[in-house]
Design a protein around this motif. Structure first.
Motif, PDB file in Angstrom:
ATOM      1  N   THR A  86      41.205   4.973  25.503  1.00  0.00           N
ATOM      2  CA  THR A  86      39.866   4.505  25.117  1.00  0.00           C
ATOM      3  C   THR A  86      39.265   3.642  26.210  1.00  0.00           C
ATOM      4  O   THR A  86      39.957   3.220  27.145  1.00  0.00           O
ATOM      5  N   GLN A  87      37.975   3.354  26.038  1.00  0.00           N
ATOM      6  CA  GLN A  87      37.267   2.571  27.060  1.00  0.00           C
ATOM      7  C   GLN A  87      37.742   1.137  27.127  1.00  0.00           C
ATOM      8  O   GLN A  87      37.487   0.430  28.105  1.00  0.00           O
ATOM      9  N   ARG A  88      38.482   0.682  26.106  1.00  0.00           N
ATOM     10  CA  ARG A  88      38.982  -0.698  26.100  1.00  0.00           C
ATOM     11  C   ARG A  88      40.376  -0.797  26.717  1.00  0.00           C
ATOM     12  O   ARG A  88      40.998  -1.866  26.689  1.00  0.00           O
ATOM     13  N   GLY A  89      40.896   0.315  27.242  1.00  0.00           N
ATOM     14  CA  GLY A  89      42.208   0.300  27.883  1.00  0.00           C
ATOM     15  C   GLY A  89      43.329   0.555  26.922  1.00  0.00           C
ATOM     16  O   GLY A  89      44.496   0.296  27.246  1.00  0.00           O
ATOM     17  N   ALA A  90      43.018   1.044  25.701  1.00  0.00           N
ATOM     18  CA  ALA A  90      44.059   1.332  24.705  1.00  0.00           C
ATOM     19  C   ALA A  90      44.604   2.733  24.908  1.00  0.00           C
ATOM     20  O   ALA A  90      43.884   3.660  25.295  1.00  0.00           O
ATOM     21  N   PHE A  91      45.933   2.894  24.646  1.00  0.00           N
ATOM     22  CA  PHE A  91      46.601   4.179  24.742  1.00  0.00           C
ATOM     23  C   PHE A  91      47.202   4.518  23.383  1.00  0.00           C
ATOM     24  O   PHE A  91      47.797   3.667  22.737  1.00  0.00           O
ATOM     25  N   LYS A  92      47.041   5.800  22.986  1.00  0.00           N
ATOM     26  CA  LYS A  92      47.523   6.188  21.656  1.00  0.00           C
ATOM     27  C   LYS A  92      48.120   7.577  21.726  1.00  0.00           C
ATOM     28  O   LYS A  92      47.575   8.465  22.376  1.00  0.00           O
ATOM     29  N   LYS A  93      49.305   7.742  21.061  1.00  0.00           N
ATOM     30  CA  LYS A  93      49.900   9.064  20.892  1.00  0.00           C
ATOM     31  C   LYS A  93      49.588   9.546  19.483  1.00  0.00           C
ATOM     32  O   LYS A  93      49.723   8.789  18.522  1.00  0.00           O
ATOM     33  N   LEU A  94      49.168  10.800  19.363  1.00  0.00           N
ATOM     34  CA  LEU A  94      48.794  11.349  18.059  1.00  0.00           C
ATOM     35  C   LEU A  94      49.340  12.752  17.932  1.00  0.00           C
ATOM     36  O   LEU A  94      49.156  13.599  18.827  1.00  0.00           O
ATOM     37  N   ALA A  95      50.035  13.023  16.795  1.00  0.00           N
ATOM     38  CA  ALA A  95      50.531  14.372  16.524  1.00  0.00           C
ATOM     39  C   ALA A  95      49.368  15.254  16.102  1.00  0.00           C
ATOM     40  O   ALA A  95      48.546  14.863  15.262  1.00  0.00           O
ATOM     41  N   VAL A  96      49.290  16.460  16.661  1.00  0.00           N
ATOM     42  CA  VAL A  96      48.174  17.366  16.364  1.00  0.00           C
ATOM     43  C   VAL A  96      48.160  17.766  14.894  1.00  0.00           C
ATOM     44  O   VAL A  96      47.082  17.998  14.309  1.00  0.00           O
ATOM     45  N   LYS A  97      49.336  17.836  14.263  1.00  0.00           N
ATOM     46  CA  LYS A  97      49.376  18.250  12.856  1.00  0.00           C
ATOM     47  C   LYS A  97      48.633  17.270  11.945  1.00  0.00           C
ATOM     48  O   LYS A  97      48.307  17.595  10.804  1.00  0.00           O
ATOM     49  N   GLY A 109      51.320   7.377  16.749  1.00  0.00           N
ATOM     50  CA  GLY A 109      50.534   6.605  15.794  1.00  0.00           C
ATOM     51  C   GLY A 109      49.853   7.508  14.771  1.00  0.00           C
ATOM     52  O   GLY A 109      49.824   8.728  14.894  1.00  0.00           O
ATOM     53  N   GLY A 110      49.315   6.887  13.729  1.00  0.00           N
ATOM     54  CA  GLY A 110      48.578   7.633  12.713  1.00  0.00           C
ATOM     55  C   GLY A 110      47.149   7.883  13.146  1.00  0.00           C
ATOM     56  O   GLY A 110      46.677   7.381  14.166  1.00  0.00           O
ATOM     57  N   ARG A 111      46.403   8.627  12.282  1.00  0.00           N
ATOM     58  CA  ARG A 111      45.017   8.952  12.614  1.00  0.00           C
ATOM     59  C   ARG A 111      44.147   7.698  12.712  1.00  0.00           C
ATOM     60  O   ARG A 111      43.212   7.647  13.502  1.00  0.00           O
ATOM     61  N   TYR A 112      44.467   6.677  11.904  1.00  0.00           N
ATOM     62  CA  TYR A 112      43.573   5.510  11.858  1.00  0.00           C
ATOM     63  C   TYR A 112      44.047   4.364  12.737  1.00  0.00           C
ATOM     64  O   TYR A 112      43.570   3.252  12.619  1.00  0.00           O
ATOM     65  N   SER A 113      44.996   4.661  13.614  1.00  0.00           N
ATOM     66  CA  SER A 113      45.465   3.641  14.547  1.00  0.00           C
ATOM     67  C   SER A 113      44.597   3.675  15.803  1.00  0.00           C
ATOM     68  O   SER A 113      44.091   4.734  16.200  1.00  0.00           O
ATOM     69  N   ASN A 114      44.429   2.511  16.433  1.00  0.00           N
ATOM     70  CA  ASN A 114      43.675   2.457  17.693  1.00  0.00           C
ATOM     71  C   ASN A 114      44.598   2.340  18.915  1.00  0.00           C
ATOM     72  O   ASN A 114      44.115   2.138  20.028  1.00  0.00           O
ATOM     73  N   GLY A 115      45.906   2.491  18.733  1.00  0.00           N
ATOM     74  CA  GLY A 115      46.848   2.505  19.836  1.00  0.00           C
ATOM     75  C   GLY A 115      47.156   1.121  20.373  1.00  0.00           C
ATOM     76  O   GLY A 115      46.857   0.096  19.748  1.00  0.00           O
TER      77      GLY A 115
END
Length: 800
Positions: free
Chosen positions: A700-711, A769-775
């Motif tokens: 994200t633009q704030r420098g956050a990194f997030k892993k998300l499962a496609v399922k 992370g989950g869908r509603y996580s911001n990483g």
């Protein structure tokens, strides 16, 4: 000025640059031959210094520079320029390599034997004469030219508004055509071309294009191809060599050899080992030695196309006819020559008749005097002087003045019976000659018989075999790509800022980590490719740039390379977003293209194959509706990947997953269909190919990194809104900058920021992370900059 230029034009057209239709000579050539003949500098005498001949011509007939006279003299002696040399020369008279002749003070010259045929009968009032430039003596306006020199030796020249290019021909063939035309005045061009097959160049070679020859002989204008005579000879060790034994007319041999060697040095064609000029006094020989197991025919075809081994020759048969420049057909030239030769024979016969009649008159007087010898002697002895004796003979015995002069001049030993017999024999011979001359003048058939007999004798004496081979069709030159492009592996790199280069593997290994790019630039494509591969570069503005790998600038690995804008202009805000390499231009797959304004399409590879102008112009692969819009992703899909899924994400944190098959196939200059329903000013940030097991990395633009499962993102259908994959915040909410599919947990990712900083991330160190996580915050945007791209970290190229 107009009046003076018209006078100058008339002068150079009539009296300098163009040949006469009758003798095929320009004025300077005619004056050289006449002056040398007048001087007795003929083939049966010793050679004389060229400077003497040049000075004689310049002082008496041609008031121009000595260099122009000497050049004309030398050219008439060069057996690679003229089919039948008119001058014989001792010393250096130049060469096929373009070497200049030695100065005129060193060389010696004389007329050749065939030149005597040009000048034969010139002393018998066969041609017209005019005063020279200072009115001190006469010079001929044309030479008798007992052989058809205009066609045999050809001519080339440039004047004002007119130029001429008449190729040399075979003397025997041209005379055969004249003899046929003499018997068949209505002969067609096809009839004449049974004898005159085409040009016969002194350098031999091969002429291709019977249609061009026929057009030239019909209109005076035509084009043929002249090809070197070559052979391919096998050598030991699976090698071969191209041997060139004859080259096209007026091609500079040294320049030709140099050009072939430059092709070898610059590696324009792969497989040439060495080029040697082995020409000697026995003949021309250029050897192009080839490497092991190469396509020798392909290399030869390349040399035909790219060097003077094959050239085009343009007929432009212009000559002066009745003081006017005219473009001439073959028949017109032959008819004009035939008519001229008839006039020459007619004038010569009149001259001989007059001489014979004058001599007969004298002989008859002598015979009469001998019959009354005693009375004649008595009259002469009684006279006061020679004039009185002549007058008494005329008055007493009715002799003419000429007869009386001859009697008075008679020597005593002639007063024998033997001499009377000789005079009576001579008288009979003269009577026969006069009858013969009168028959020729009164009967055109007899005149033609004399002409044809003389032409046959001339052909018998000077006929020689044709040197140039005539082939009816112009051969198509097909050059195999394998010949042009070396089969070698290279390293190709494309940088973010638009620099592109290819380097040898040796240079890549030697340079280590130094890739030659500027500090704030980085590689977006780096791969080991074959020189025969093809590179497709897609830009964010919908432009496709194509380059065959072998055409990319060959640079050292530590050099920057060339900027793509040197050949194709790019906008300041235009980036290369996708680079692909292919083995051929006949791939079966499609390109998947997505734009930030929410359009998507598939375009077949065959619709994006390059046109002829690919070097100068980019090709449109996506039609963008808005000037601010841009393409965000280009993927290449094989047939197997058509059954897969794609994932789109928008800046505001919406994700949409659906099957690739839902995206229709459209042409290159189209926008495509709707990819996802965007709200307000939301934009698509990227597209990835995924499956149920895939995991994506989001930044994200704030420098956050997030892993998300496609399922976590349900598979739906195209053109929907999608689902949220970030938790919305009231203050400074996170916005998706980019996302990337994680190949495996061990392959590092790198985030590139707007300050050209690179931040490495190891995905295995982060949990999904989950869908509603911001990483998790991983990048300090204050010190490193705002993230711009996330991608797989390029791995080092492994060289086998």
């Amino acid at each position: 000025m107009g009046e003076r230029f018209s006078r100058y034009s008339r002068s150079i057209i009539q009296e300098r640059a163009l040949p006469d239709i009758r003798d095929g000579l320009k004025p300077v050539q005619r004056r050289i031959l006449y002056a040398m003949n007048k001087d007795g500098n003929t083939y049966d005498k010793a050679f004389r210094k060229s400077a003497k001949s040049v000075g004689n011509v310049m002082g008496n007939f041609h008031p121009h520079g000595d260099s122009s006279i000497y050049e004309a003299l030398v050219r008439m002696s060069q057996d690679w320029k003229v089919r039948e040399p008119l001058i014989e020369m001792h010393g250096n008279n130049g060469s096929m390599d373009g070497d200049p002749p030695a100065a005129m003070r060193y060389t010696e010259a004389r007329l050749s034997k065939i030149s005597s045929e040009m000048l034969r009968d010139i002393d018998k009032d066969t041609v017209d004469w005019v005063l020279n430039f200072d009115d001190t003596e006469y010079e001929p306006t044309v030479l008798p030219s007992r052989f058809p020199n205009l066609l045999v030796n050809g001519s080339t020249g440039i004047s004002a508004g007119y130029a001429t290019d008449i190729p040399p021909h075979n003397l025997g063939e041209v005379i055969d055509a004249i003899l046929y035309l003499q018997k068949h005045p209505d002969a067609t061009l096809d009839d004449l071309m049974q004898f005159v097959k085409g040009p016969d160049f002194p350098t031999g070679a091969i002429v291709q294009g019977i249609d061009g020859i026929k057009k030239a002989y019909e209109t005076g204008h035509g084009k043929i191809m002249v090809r070197s005579k070559t052979s391919i000879e096998p050598l030991k060790g699976n090698k071969s060599q191209i041997v060139i034994t004859e080259i096209p007319y007026e091609v500079n041999k040294a320049q030709l050899v140099k050009r072939i060697d430059e092709i070898r040095l610059n590696k324009k064609v792969e497989g040439i080992a060495e080029v040697r000029d082995q020409s000697d006094r026995n003949g021309l020989s250029i050897v192009v030695e080839l490497k092991r197991d190469v396509d020798s025919t392909g290399i030869l075809n390349y040399l035909f196309k790219n060097t003077d081994l094959q050239v085009s020759y343009n007929f432009n048969m212009v000559a002066i006819d009745h003081m006017r420049p005219e473009r001439l057909s073959l028949k017109k030239i032959l008819v004009a020559y035939l008519e001229f030769q008839r006039r020459v024979i007619e004038k010569r016969t009149k001259f001989n008749l007059k001489k014979a009649q004058e001599r007969q008159h004298i002989v008859e007087g002598l015979i009469k005097a001998l019959s009354i010898l005693d009375k004649v002697i008595k009259t002469i002895r009684a006279s006061k002087n020679r004039k009185d004796a002549r007058d008494n003979l005329v008055k007493t015995y009715d002799f003419s003045e000429k007869q009386a002069d001859a009697i008075v001049a008679l020597q005593l030993y002639r007063l024998t019976n033997t001499d009377v017999t000789q005079l009576e024999t001579e008288n009979k011979h003269l009577a026969d000659q006069i009858a013969s001359f009168e028959k020729i003048l009164n009967n055109p058939v007899e005149l033609n018989r004399v002409l044809s007999r003389e032409l046959r004798e001339l052909a018998k004496t000077y006929r020689n075999p044709r040197r140039t081979e005539i082939q009816s069709q112009v051969s198509d030159i097909k050059i195999s790509t394998d010949v042009l492009i070396p089969d070698e592996d290279v390293i190709v790199m494309v940088s973010h800022d638009g620099y592109i280069k290819r380097s040898s593997i040796r240079s890549y290994k030697a340079s280590g980590a130094d890739n030659g790019l500027k500090d704030d630039d980085y590689s977006i494509f780096m791969k080991e490719l074959n020189a025969r591969d093809h590179l497709f570069m897609f830009t964010s503005k919908g432009n496709l740039i194509y380059r065959p790998v072998y055409e990319i600038t060959d640079a050292k690995w530590k050099d920057t390379g060339e900027h793509i804008s040197q050949t194709i202009g790019l906008d300041a805000d235009e980036d290369i977003i996708g680079t692909f390499a292919f083995n051929s231009l006949k791939e079966p797959g499609n390109f998947l293209i997505a734009t930030d304004e929410g359009h998507i399409k598939q375009t077949a590879f065959t619709d994006l194959t390059p046109g002829r102008t690919y070097k100068k112009h980019a090709y449109t692969y996506e039609k963008l509706k808005d000037s601010n819009a841009k393409v965000v992703a280009v993927k290449y899909l094989t047939a197997d990947q058509q059954a897969g899924q794609l994932l789109l994400m928008s800046r505001d944190g919406l994700a949409l997953r659906y099957n690739v098959q839902e995206v229709s196939i459209n042409g290159a200059r189209t926008t495509g269909v709707k990819s996802m329903a965007l709200r307000n000013d939301d934009k698509v940030v990227d597209l990835q190919l995924v499956d149920e097991t895939s995991v994506v990395a989001i930044v994200t633009q704030r420098g956050a990194f997030k892993k998300l499962a496609v399922k976590e993102i349900p598979a739906t259908s195209r053109a929907r809104k999608g689902v949220m994959i970030l938790r919305e915040l009231k203050n400074n909410p996170h916005r998706v900058i980019d996302f990337e599919t994680i190949v495996d947990g061990h392959t590092p990712l790198e985030v590139l920021t707007d300050r050209k900083r690179v931040h490495d991330i190891l995905p295995s160190e982060f949990s999904v992370g989950g869908r509603y996580s911001n990483g998790s915050f991983v990048i300090d945007i204050d010190s490193e900059g705002i993230p711009a791209v996330i991608r797989q970290k390029p791995s080092e190229i492994t060289i086998n």
